[in-house]
Design a protein around this motif. Structure first.
Motif, PDB file in Angstrom:
ATOM      1  N   VAL A 180      70.847  52.317  51.345  1.00  0.00           N
ATOM      2  CA  VAL A 180      70.883  51.578  50.092  1.00  0.00           C
ATOM      3  C   VAL A 180      71.131  52.445  48.857  1.00  0.00           C
ATOM      4  CG1 VAL A 180      68.409  51.687  49.728  1.00  0.00           C
ATOM      5  CG2 VAL A 180      69.667  49.768  48.814  1.00  0.00           C
ATOM      6  N   LEU A 191      68.765  44.393  46.371  1.00  0.00           N
ATOM      7  CA  LEU A 191      68.376  45.791  46.554  1.00  0.00           C
ATOM      8  C   LEU A 191      66.867  45.985  46.434  1.00  0.00           C
ATOM      9  CD1 LEU A 191      71.202  47.575  44.522  1.00  0.00           C
ATOM     10  CD2 LEU A 191      71.170  46.980  46.944  1.00  0.00           C
ATOM     11  N   HIS A 193      63.036  46.026  47.465  1.00  0.00           N
ATOM     12  CA  HIS A 193      62.414  46.346  48.749  1.00  0.00           C
ATOM     13  C   HIS A 193      62.073  45.082  49.531  1.00  0.00           C
ATOM     14  CE1 HIS A 193      59.400  47.594  51.680  1.00  0.00           C
ATOM     15  NE2 HIS A 193      59.943  48.784  51.602  1.00  0.00           N
ATOM     16  N   ASN A 239      67.275  54.668  53.067  1.00  0.00           N
ATOM     17  CA  ASN A 239      67.637  55.154  51.738  1.00  0.00           C
ATOM     18  C   ASN A 239      68.903  55.986  51.689  1.00  0.00           C
ATOM     19  OD1 ASN A 239      65.511  53.887  50.546  1.00  0.00           O
ATOM     20  ND2 ASN A 239      64.134  55.651  50.658  1.00  0.00           N
TER      21      ASN A 239
ATOM     22  N   ALA B 238      55.286  55.106  55.883  1.00  0.00           N
ATOM     23  CA  ALA B 238      56.169  56.092  55.280  1.00  0.00           C
ATOM     24  C   ALA B 238      56.123  57.300  56.196  1.00  0.00           C
ATOM     25  CB  ALA B 238      55.699  56.452  53.883  1.00  0.00           C
ATOM     26  N   ARG B 284      58.521  64.590  48.211  1.00  0.00           N
ATOM     27  CA  ARG B 284      59.007  64.570  49.604  1.00  0.00           C
ATOM     28  C   ARG B 284      59.876  65.783  49.947  1.00  0.00           C
ATOM     29  NH1 ARG B 284      60.589  59.277  50.011  1.00  0.00           N
ATOM     30  NH2 ARG B 284      62.717  59.574  49.321  1.00  0.00           N
TER      31      ARG B 284
ATOM     32  N   ASN C 190      61.218  50.447  40.000  1.00  0.00           N
ATOM     33  CA  ASN C 190      60.258  50.910  41.003  1.00  0.00           C
ATOM     34  C   ASN C 190      60.060  49.910  42.150  1.00  0.00           C
ATOM     35  OD1 ASN C 190      58.699  49.026  39.638  1.00  0.00           O
ATOM     36  ND2 ASN C 190      56.820  50.227  39.869  1.00  0.00           N
ATOM     37  N   LEU C 191      60.720  48.763  42.079  1.00  0.00           N
ATOM     38  CA  LEU C 191      60.666  47.813  43.189  1.00  0.00           C
ATOM     39  C   LEU C 191      61.920  47.874  44.061  1.00  0.00           C
ATOM     40  CD1 LEU C 191      59.173  44.688  41.378  1.00  0.00           C
ATOM     41  CD2 LEU C 191      57.971  46.545  42.527  1.00  0.00           C
ATOM     42  N   LEU C 192      62.867  48.707  43.677  1.00  0.00           N
ATOM     43  CA  LEU C 192      64.071  48.889  44.493  1.00  0.00           C
ATOM     44  C   LEU C 192      63.698  49.533  45.830  1.00  0.00           C
ATOM     45  CD1 LEU C 192      66.592  50.263  41.822  1.00  0.00           C
ATOM     46  CD2 LEU C 192      66.572  47.980  42.848  1.00  0.00           C
ATOM     47  N   HIS C 193      64.440  49.172  46.857  1.00  0.00           N
ATOM     48  CA  HIS C 193      64.156  49.755  48.166  1.00  0.00           C
ATOM     49  C   HIS C 193      64.233  51.276  48.131  1.00  0.00           C
ATOM     50  CE1 HIS C 193      64.702  50.964  52.343  1.00  0.00           C
ATOM     51  NE2 HIS C 193      64.063  49.863  52.649  1.00  0.00           N
ATOM     52  N   ALA C 194      65.244  51.795  47.447  1.00  0.00           N
ATOM     53  CA  ALA C 194      65.449  53.246  47.429  1.00  0.00           C
ATOM     54  C   ALA C 194      64.303  53.975  46.730  1.00  0.00           C
ATOM     55  CB  ALA C 194      66.777  53.589  46.752  1.00  0.00           C
ATOM     56  N   GLU C 195      63.554  53.278  45.901  1.00  0.00           N
ATOM     57  CA  GLU C 195      62.464  53.933  45.176  1.00  0.00           C
ATOM     58  C   GLU C 195      61.121  53.711  45.892  1.00  0.00           C
ATOM     59  OE1 GLU C 195      62.921  54.919  41.443  1.00  0.00           O
ATOM     60  OE2 GLU C 195      65.071  54.680  41.724  1.00  0.00           O
ATOM     61  N   LEU C 196      60.937  52.505  46.384  1.00  0.00           N
ATOM     62  CA  LEU C 196      59.626  52.162  46.927  1.00  0.00           C
ATOM     63  C   LEU C 196      59.457  52.631  48.360  1.00  0.00           C
ATOM     64  CD1 LEU C 196      56.997  50.648  46.355  1.00  0.00           C
ATOM     65  CD2 LEU C 196      58.040  48.660  47.396  1.00  0.00           C
ATOM     66  N   SER C 197      60.502  52.421  49.135  1.00  0.00           N
ATOM     67  CA  SER C 197      60.461  52.863  50.514  1.00  0.00           C
ATOM     68  C   SER C 197      60.173  54.358  50.521  1.00  0.00           C
ATOM     69  CB  SER C 197      61.825  52.567  51.133  1.00  0.00           C
ATOM     70  OG  SER C 197      62.150  53.476  52.120  1.00  0.00           O
ATOM     71  N   GLU C 198      59.383  54.808  51.459  1.00  0.00           N
ATOM     72  CA  GLU C 198      58.983  56.218  51.531  1.00  0.00           C
ATOM     73  C   GLU C 198      58.184  56.645  50.298  1.00  0.00           C
ATOM     74  OE1 GLU C 198      59.361  58.560  54.070  1.00  0.00           O
ATOM     75  OE2 GLU C 198      59.696  56.697  55.124  1.00  0.00           O
ATOM     76  N   PRO C 237      55.016  50.677  50.772  1.00  0.00           N
ATOM     77  CA  PRO C 237      56.310  50.144  51.220  1.00  0.00           C
ATOM     78  C   PRO C 237      56.179  49.130  52.346  1.00  0.00           C
ATOM     79  CG  PRO C 237      56.051  52.428  51.930  1.00  0.00           C
ATOM     80  CD  PRO C 237      54.813  52.077  51.185  1.00  0.00           C
TER      81      PRO C 237
END
Lengths: 342, 342, 342, 342
Positions: A180, A191, A193, A239, B238, B284, C190-198, C237
């Motif tokens: 993503v 997009l 989550h 990601n 995670a 990370r 901060n709710l985007l997958h790329a930000e929240l995931s992990e 996440p």
């Protein structure tokens, strides 16, 4: 010797990735960072993972002092990029990460991007930035156009095969699984989550994805005749990473031989042993591209799978690799870090 | 000068993380890799993300030739580690990543790990490996015991506060969110993607987690009296990262001041501005630890939150930091890479 | 007999969850759906997972015909909700999912939500919607105020303990892991997958989360004296679920006894055997709440953990449970589906 | 009337999914549950999400009393299933979820599964369980063989097209994105969260996946000539769902017309408007299958995409749909729940 660079558009993911990479680079120093919508903020505010670095504050592009800067990375949206680059000093070396200078034919640009090209003269000097295939031109270039991340992945799998004439040019199907971050830091419902996680869907189905402009241009050039691939990207809940599964007609073993030979000595392209194939989890955060070939049960058909990290080898890592060449530095400098797993 | 090291137990996640880090280290070379269950395999087979590296084949520990090796990292399970280390050459420097030499009191070891300690003599020379607090001892040590990853996170938040006497020692609550790589590459139902993803649960609730042995030892030593914290780790979906949320009684601003002063000049510990707090997504893959302090609405209470990457700063990065000291190298060498985001 | 309902604000997650639940309800029929920003669209366009259902098209609230409608669910943002409800027919039964009618004291409302309450008269008739504790009042109510999802989770763990006087009221710490759907379908970085995931991070740290208004109101009422808990939510996440880890001072076994007795016969609250504790993966998509009690190693301290699905038991399931009571239907009707695992 | 059923192999994911579905079924009652390795345990111990249900304790198969049981679901591994079913009472109706009775030709079974079939006589009476296409045979059957989950997805996309003769039979490419629960609750390194999350890779590449046995059998039967598709499944980091992207040669609009007509009136198959295509996030936890058709930019080529939940429509939901028919119940009973989103 240390070279000074600027990053224009440092508040997006590719901008931040450039900072991450260059922060460990022994011969390049970040002299300026722009981000119009976040001008006045520190990078630590926009990207807290970079808070340990001593970085210039974000400014507007207008406030960047280009004297003393050797090279600028432009990580701006397409269309904005051509407008900005038109006004930059002509002595400045530029690596553009947008789509603006990838297509040599202005008509093709207009077809895929919907607006007439606004910097046709500059486009003429742009070199297509797929390093492994345009190395000499890039070394000599003032302006390099970084490739699309999907476009890079597909070309690593297919270019040597088209050049060598070992596959049927009329039946190439490229099916991609894309993480993503390739969509950037854009605020869109799909997009989020909650929407993307536990999801998977195709997008730009049927031949509407803009990276097809690059495939058409490059593959037709290599083949000496028009080549139109089928190309379906899918968004998956990860990601980073692009996995391109290519269905081709040709002898699998011959295909593997061609790829092995083509990439012999290439520092970043790893051709796996025949029958093995890659995973995006094994290239995350690195500049490596893994390519594998498997024979199908039906004779004369093969599956060629390529994997790379869209933010690194697919954009910012590629950009730095090109910048190294343009600055006369070793091509691999600052780019040999191993992937992050798990 | 280049030092030669061996990694015993290179087929687990902390072993692979050591390889990832050392591959970019300018003064350390990997001379031997062992992994008893995978002996005879290449690292590329066990960890395909390392396939670009030219590495020794995995052997059994018995087949490692320790002549010429300056330092060994032991990334073995506890109990196995003490058995193996007992038999290693006494001249060899050792960084142990297991739990075997963390607890100075053999009775405490037996209490938390369930078996009598089998190498009590060697344990006497072990130095507890929390670099920022045992730097001089580590520099002089032959054997350093890497800390638990949760234990490291909690101590970065609390040690200076206990030393400075700014918090109530009887009411410390430590609540952790832990990513799954901390559990290792072990085949358990609750570590399967289908079970863990979309899940979150506490484990070792009520004071049964083994890292409490480290907290008890270290905090009591600092306080000069017994200190028993409450500690509840949670497993979250995670891969990397520990977020430790500590509830303490004390003045938040005083607490922040103490932390800022304690970590002034520390290359890897970032104390955030007062009122800000960290996220695991911002550390990370790096050796950084972010620490933040927020005042609670109830006077005299504060929340201290620390974040680090369990595989890097929590184990293998810490191990390399210690090895640098033991070998007389700059402490930060090979460890300054920026976090990977997104 | 079939009752007709309207859902105002059907284009958000709680609205869609109401549709999911009511679609299988034997005695309730969806007569109208509103969603001002998506008026004119079908639910299949806004939520393709509902495409198999024959549903009314989304309209503006102004276009809803309330004649013949027995009950309206308001799944609108706070502040909007009070404005809309003020103008609805006084004969209409209403279950409000917003924060607007949860707090009985208008001053408390203004303190937590930042604006004066605009429908004070209507608020007087509102019943707090935590079904298990306000069952009779809800049955008789015209207007029920659904609880906050975090507020519900914490109260299921703590209400019986406060009532029974088995815990210290001055030292309650509530640490939550919250899945992301609780933040709604809002477009935030901060709710985007790329930000929240992990990722994993705390928010509203230090006592600023609005659900504290509910805790303060309800716990103080139960205790007959002011009670102020500490409350730190963390975003993790995952899509659905809240895990509330409560640190209390009291006898763990006594606490377990109180909870078991309090929830005896409750269809949706499952008290786990002493020493066991829940996971959000085991309540996903259901109206169940799992509660567990573990004794800490320190005498007189216990950990009470509750888990529920924020969209179901934490909001839309609770709303339907209340609507069942208000309409004279069996409380569990349409709500006994098992959780979805994996 | 209520029918009594047994579930053999209730300790795996498909067994648990059957329990989830049947728990809400008005006319079917769970009379026995077996799980040899977990015999003696309650379902709440093995699957805590089912703890609210009053279920029989798990027993060995030998301990199941089949008198009074109308139908047994066998959710056992292949090979075990044929051995168990051979010994079951001949009067018992059976829905088998394993691969053992899917292939009519014992030689094909041996080719794909590696062992000779051990229950050839019973296989003769088995009906292939793709409900929408074998409805009458299933209604009359004693033994129904549930399909592979990938096999179901691909067939929903392609069967009507092959029957109608609107696509080229020699160039069918099926590319799948498969969620991980399809691999079952098996302890394998590549199914660990730390490995799969943030990953994506193909498996069984080149025509080695066993579900090809089903495609070959069914498609060749429909076409009246051998048909061999290319089929590459990919594992993606999601728990439930299969997205099958099929590349075919034929007129896209004609293809869409055929599918619309073929599935007219089918309660579970939703053909999307021409040009739209599905996502797995919109069918999660449901018995629905969404199918979409998009024309490629190259004339005469189309992309047909199907999505379903592998555990529901792909196995346990399909099994219950078949059981409904075999028991004379309405086909959709207990299966009309909406998908869970987000």
């Amino acid at each position: 010797m240390t070279y000074k660079i600027a990053i224009l558009g440092a508040s997006g993911y590719t901008g931040a990735e450039l900072v991450r990479l260059i922060a460990s680079h022994p011969s390049i120093e970040i002299a300026a960072l722009s981000g119009n919508s976040k001008a006045g903020q520190s990078m630590a505010q926009v990207f807290p993972h970079l808070r340990h670095l001593d970085l210039p504050v974000l400014t507007t592009i207008a406030d960047v002092d280009f004297s003393g800067i050797d090279l600028a990375f432009c990580a701006l949206p397409h269309k904005t990029s051509q407008e900005v680059i038109s006004k930059l000093p002509k002595s400045l070396k530029i690596v553009d990460l947008s789509a603006d200078f990838r297509l040599r034919d202005p008509a093709a640009y207009e077809k895929w991007y919907g607006n007439p090209h606004g910097a046709v003269e500059i486009q003429k000097e742009a070199v297509y930035g797929l390093t492994e295939f345009y190395r000499d031109d890039i070394t000599a270039a003032r302006l390099v156009a970084g490739t699309g991340c999907n476009a890079a992945t597909g070309q690593f799998a297919l270019r040597p095969l088209i050049s060598a004439g070992v596959i049927d040019l009329d039946d190439i199907i490229m099916d991609l699984a894309c993480a993503v971050s390739g969509a950037g830091r854009s605020l869109k419902e799909n997009l989020l989550h909650a929407e993307l996680s536990e999801g998977a869907h195709a997008y730009a189905v049927g031949g509407t994805h803009r990276h097809l402009g690059e495939f058409d241009q490059e593959f037709s050039l290599l083949a000496g005749r028009p080549v139109e691939v089928q190309f379906t990207p899918h968004l998956i809940p990860a990601n980073r990473g692009i996995l391109a599964t290519n269905y081709v007609k040709g002898d699998a073993q011959a295909i593997h031989n061609v790829l092995e030979k083509a990439y012999e000595g290439e520092p970043f392209i790893e051709v796996l042993p025949f029958g093995e194939h890659p995973s995006i989890r094994h290239i995350r955060g690195s500049n490596f591209c893994h390519v594998g070939v498997v024979a199908d049960r039906r004779a004369g058909r093969a599956i060629v799978i390529a994997a790379l990290d869209n933010l690194t080898k697919g954009s910012s890592g590629q950009a730095l690799q090109n910048a190294n060449l343009m600055l006369g530095l070793p091509e691999t400098e600052g780019l040999m870090m191993a992937p992050l797993f798990p």
